[in-house]
Design a protein around this motif. Sequence first.
Motif: not given
Length: 447
Positions: A1-24
């Motif tokens: 469960m912890g590993a899955e949560l880590d993956k979600i956080l990592i992918y979410g962070s990357v996705g958010l970063l990409l979204f911010v970069v694209l928005w900028i």
Amino acid sequence: MGAELDKILIYGSVGLLLFVVLWIYIRKQKKESKEVEEKIKVAKEEGLYEPVSLHPVVDVNSCIKSGACILACPEHDILGIRNGKATVINASRCVGHGACFHACPTQAISLFMGTEKRGVDLPHVSQNFETNVAGIFIAGEMGGMGLIKNAVEQGKQAVENLAKGINTKHTNDYDLVVIGAGPAGISASLQAHKMGLKTITLEQDTLGGTVYTFPRQKIVMTSPMDLPLHGQAKLYETSKQELLDLWTEVLGKHKIEIQERKKVEEIVAENGGFCVKTKTGESFSTQKVLLAIGRRGTPRKLGIPGEDTQKVAYRLLEPELINKQQIIVVGGGDSAIESALLLMEQNEVTLSYRKDTFSRLKPKNSENIKKAIADHKISAVLNSNLVAIDTNKVVLQLNGEKNTIELSNDSVYIFAGGELPTAFLKKAGIKISTKFGEAILTHKKQA
């Protein structure tokens, strides 16, 4: 469960970063597009959007928004980025450097002459600089390339091309007669000497051609040029006098003499080549001819009473020697504006222009003339036409009004452009056509 949560956080962070970069990125692109659109709006209002001669045209399907064309252009705000593609802003300020054409990594830029609405008269010239009359070549301003650097390069290339067709067994006096000693003519003369061609260069006025007619301190070169027999001349912010001195030095070093005050009036096919006849009655027999004369030909006159008097001039050579005079400058282009600005400190200057606003000026000239008028250093009479010139006065007609105004006057400078020497060209058999948006320089697409 912890590993899955880590993956979600990592992918979410990357996705958010990409979204911010694209928005900028999108926000920045919209901001840039809005700025360019505003510049285009101003350019249209000031009459700078429509091109008047050679100008870039962008193929939006090939443009990748590298921005290389904008960085390469020595002028400012000729091109900009709008909606992710390069676009023209101030087309009439383009002076034909061609730097954008060479800089574009996807070959998305071509150089055009004229538009659908505004035609430009040009003689027929092939890619080898030869006209429809075999043996007569054209380089420089006459062929549409007015910039000094480009004219120098064309003069060199034209000689390289025409030299291939010279019959070494000909019986003419010369291999080549160069007509005109401006940038293209000087370059051609040097290249011909380098290639061992027997050449004579004829100039109707003085060494330098059109450049000689500029005011002494006028900046005429802003980028390096490759001069035959001299090499790379690294010139920045170079004045007319400095450029003339360089040409004189190089020509003198190689003992190349320019025949000044030799106005050519006729070119006649003769003896497998041509006979070039001057106004002074001299004739020169040659295998090839290179026309390196300006587009302006002779100054355009107003056709008004008193225009033939000695107080009238069509060029300003040494403004520093003119003082304490009442002067009227006629015209609204860069030449007229620059002359008025050079004369204003030591004289009383009135600027007469037939329109209600100055348009198609270089940014610096536009800024300086507005300031000079605001500071009352120059008196501008817009919407006016000079209709008569007398010994001690001039007469102006205001547009839309029957009454005229008289101004005390010592000197008159008229900058109404020049007339293409159409009759001279047609007499030699050279065809002239009006270009309505025709590509002069384009990349050859691979099949």
